[in-house]
Write a protein that holds these residues in place. Structure first.
Motif, PDB file in Angstrom:
ATOM      1  N   CYS A   1      -2.848  -2.881  -9.226  1.00 22.45           N
ATOM      2  CA  CYS A   1      -2.725  -1.417  -9.219  1.00 22.45           C
ATOM      3  C   CYS A   1      -1.270  -0.995  -9.381  1.00 22.45           C
ATOM      4  CB  CYS A   1      -3.308  -0.864  -7.924  1.00 22.45           C
ATOM      5  SG  CYS A   1      -3.361   0.944  -7.871  1.00 22.45           S
ATOM      6  N   MET A   2      -0.370  -1.682  -8.713  1.00 26.08           N
ATOM      7  CA  MET A   2       1.049  -1.347  -8.839  1.00 26.08           C
ATOM      8  C   MET A   2       1.512  -1.509 -10.282  1.00 26.08           C
ATOM      9  SD  MET A   2       3.895  -0.264  -7.759  1.00 26.08           S
ATOM     10  CE  MET A   2       3.818  -0.198  -5.958  1.00 26.08           C
TER      11      MET A   2
ATOM     12  N   LEU B   1       0.289   1.448 -12.341  1.00 28.20           N
ATOM     13  CA  LEU B   1       1.103   2.638 -12.100  1.00 28.20           C
ATOM     14  C   LEU B   1       2.451   2.559 -12.823  1.00 28.20           C
ATOM     15  CD1 LEU B   1       0.373   3.225  -8.310  1.00 28.20           C
ATOM     16  CD2 LEU B   1      -0.271   4.736 -10.205  1.00 28.20           C
TER      17      LEU B   1
ATOM     18  N   LYS C   1       4.705   5.365  -5.537  1.00 26.86           N
ATOM     19  CA  LYS C   1       4.794   5.331  -6.999  1.00 26.86           C
ATOM     20  C   LYS C   1       3.856   6.371  -7.614  1.00 26.86           C
ATOM     21  CE  LYS C   1       6.856   3.058  -9.250  1.00 26.86           C
ATOM     22  NZ  LYS C   1       8.164   3.316  -9.900  1.00 26.86           N
TER      23      LYS C   1
ATOM     24  N   SER D   1       0.832  -1.202   0.000  1.00 28.70           N
ATOM     25  CA  SER D   1       0.000   0.000   0.000  1.00 28.70           C
ATOM     26  C   SER D   1       0.865   1.250   0.000  1.00 28.70           C
ATOM     27  CB  SER D   1      -0.927  -0.004   1.222  1.00 28.70           C
ATOM     28  OG  SER D   1      -1.691   1.176   1.275  1.00 28.70           O
TER      29      SER D   1
ATOM     30  N   LEU E   1      -6.583   3.177  -7.332  1.00 29.60           N
ATOM     31  CA  LEU E   1      -5.788   4.055  -8.191  1.00 29.60           C
ATOM     32  C   LEU E   1      -6.183   5.518  -7.976  1.00 29.60           C
ATOM     33  CD1 LEU E   1      -3.635   4.021 -10.440  1.00 29.60           C
ATOM     34  CD2 LEU E   1      -5.508   3.866 -12.099  1.00 29.60           C
TER      35      LEU E   1
ATOM     36  N   ILE F   1       2.496   1.720  -3.411  1.00 32.19           N
ATOM     37  CA  ILE F   1       1.544   2.256  -4.387  1.00 32.19           C
ATOM     38  C   ILE F   1       1.454   3.777  -4.258  1.00 32.19           C
ATOM     39  CG2 ILE F   1      -0.928   2.406  -4.933  1.00 32.19           C
ATOM     40  CD1 ILE F   1      -1.091  -0.619  -4.374  1.00 32.19           C
ATOM     41  N   LYS F   2       1.331   4.255  -3.042  1.00 31.09           N
ATOM     42  CA  LYS F   2       1.235   5.701  -2.822  1.00 31.09           C
ATOM     43  C   LYS F   2       2.528   6.403  -3.241  1.00 31.09           C
ATOM     44  CE  LYS F   2      -2.315   5.702   0.763  1.00 31.09           C
ATOM     45  NZ  LYS F   2      -3.278   6.391  -0.131  1.00 31.09           N
TER      46      LYS F   2
ATOM     47  N   ALA G   1      -4.776   6.676  -4.665  1.00 31.75           N
ATOM     48  CA  ALA G   1      -3.327   6.882  -4.695  1.00 31.75           C
ATOM     49  C   ALA G   1      -2.947   8.165  -5.446  1.00 31.75           C
ATOM     50  CB  ALA G   1      -2.644   5.676  -5.333  1.00 31.75           C
TER      51      ALA G   1
ATOM     52  N   GLU H   1      -4.314  -4.735  -5.201  1.00 33.73           N
ATOM     53  CA  GLU H   1      -3.147  -3.872  -5.021  1.00 33.73           C
ATOM     54  C   GLU H   1      -1.989  -4.275  -5.935  1.00 33.73           C
ATOM     55  OE1 GLU H   1      -5.472  -3.627  -1.191  1.00 33.73           O
ATOM     56  OE2 GLU H   1      -4.925  -5.180  -2.626  1.00 33.73           O
ATOM     57  N   ASP H   2      -1.814  -5.583  -6.131  1.00 30.40           N
ATOM     58  CA  ASP H   2      -0.792  -6.055  -7.064  1.00 30.40           C
ATOM     59  C   ASP H   2      -1.051  -5.511  -8.467  1.00 30.40           C
ATOM     60  OD1 ASP H   2       0.643  -7.656  -5.207  1.00 30.40           O
ATOM     61  OD2 ASP H   2      -0.753  -9.322  -5.482  1.00 30.40           O
TER      62      ASP H   2
END
Length: 292
Positions: A268-269, A272, A80, A74, A110, A77-78, A113, A265-266
């Motif tokens: 989402c990364m 990004l 990135k 988490s 997304l 993600i933020k 973030a 989350e995987d």
């Protein structure tokens, strides 16, 4: 005409600030009926999505390790999102592909973030129609008018910035709609069809009014999902990038029978990272085009 208007009181704060942006007030003036009222909608500003990875409730070392991994992801993600924000410059993100829990979930994460607003284009059209049952009835009597309303909503959204939009299947079925997606960055969230069919059978997700299955048997749902995919595949392929659940699973060391181990989350990364790559390429092209 269907109109989407951001309230004059709406402000979008910098991603570096501690407080989230104020939620815009969205009004849809439905053209489905001359007596339709103006609907004031408050779009969801994304909350932290619930991960698909199960967390054991006891205090075992496995539970602690899992929580640490999720917390670290988490934060990653933020971080990135913060890194690419300056290059993104408020450009909106459009997620295309058949609806799935991955597509809808990562859209909200997304947005959170990037400190963007989150919209589901199908939801806006259905809300303006007076709800999903009314939307289905309208489609049966005036499908052309309903499709025109989908285009109008997409046109309004594409004219705004700092949005993450989960676009419906109709967004990729016409040249006009595909052109509107070019106002932002489009990402195809590619999820195996059998997984989508399973989520539909278990009522974990719902398709839009225009795509709602007319039958509920397993084989019929699978056939309809395949038909939806085939009808939108050419449009999906025009997206700026593709994020495949199977590819992400492979990168993480999971097999096909372990796809549910991949979290939103995987995904989402990976989105990004792909956006970062696209922005880097765009910047290089702009620099190359400058006169010496």
């Amino acid at each position: 005409m269907m109109i989407i208007q951001a309230s004059s009181t709406c402000t979008c704060r910098s991603p570096s600030l501690s407080h989230p942006p104020l939620r815009p007030h969205i009004s849809l003036n439905s053209r489905f009926s001359p007596d339709s009222p103006i609907l004031f909608l408050k779009p969801k500003f994304s909350q932290r999505a619930v991960t698909t990875r199960a967390i054991l409730e006891n205090s075992t070392s496995d539970s602690v390790a899992t929580k640490v991994v999720e917390r670290d992801l988490s934060l990653a993600i933020k971080n990135k999102a913060s890194e690419i924000s300056s290059d993104l410059k408020g450009t909106s993100i459009f997620l295309v592909g058949i609806n799935s829990s991955y597509k809808l979930g990562l859209g909200q994460i997304l947005a959170d973030a990037l400190r963007y607003y989150y919209f589901n284009s199908d939801g806006l059209v259905e809300e303006a129609a007076g709800g999903k049952p009314n939307a289905i009835s309208i489609i049966e009597n005036d499908e052309e008018g309903y499709l025109a309303s989908e285009t109008e909503v997409l046109k309004q959204l594409s004219s705004m910035g700092r949005l993450v939009v989960c676009a419906g299947n109709g967004a990729v079925k016409s040249a006009t709609n595909l052109a509107l997606l070019r106002h932002g960055v489009s990402i195809w969230i590619d999820v195996p069809l059998d997984l989508v069919a399973k989520e539909l059978e278990e009522d974990k997700i719902q398709l839009s009014a225009s795509d709602t299955p007319i039958c509920k048997s397993s084989s019929e749902i699978q056939d309809q999902v395949a038909a939806l995919y085939n009808s939108g595949r050419n449009g999906y392929s025009t997206a700026d990038a593709t994020i495949s659940l199977q590819n992400v699973a492979s990168q993480l060391g999971y097999g096909y029978d372990e796809l549910d181990a991949v979290t939103v989350e995987d995904m989402c990364m990976e989105v990004l990272k792909e956006i970062e790559r696209l922005m880097r390429v765009k910047k290089m092209m702009e620099e190359a085009a400058r006169p010496f």
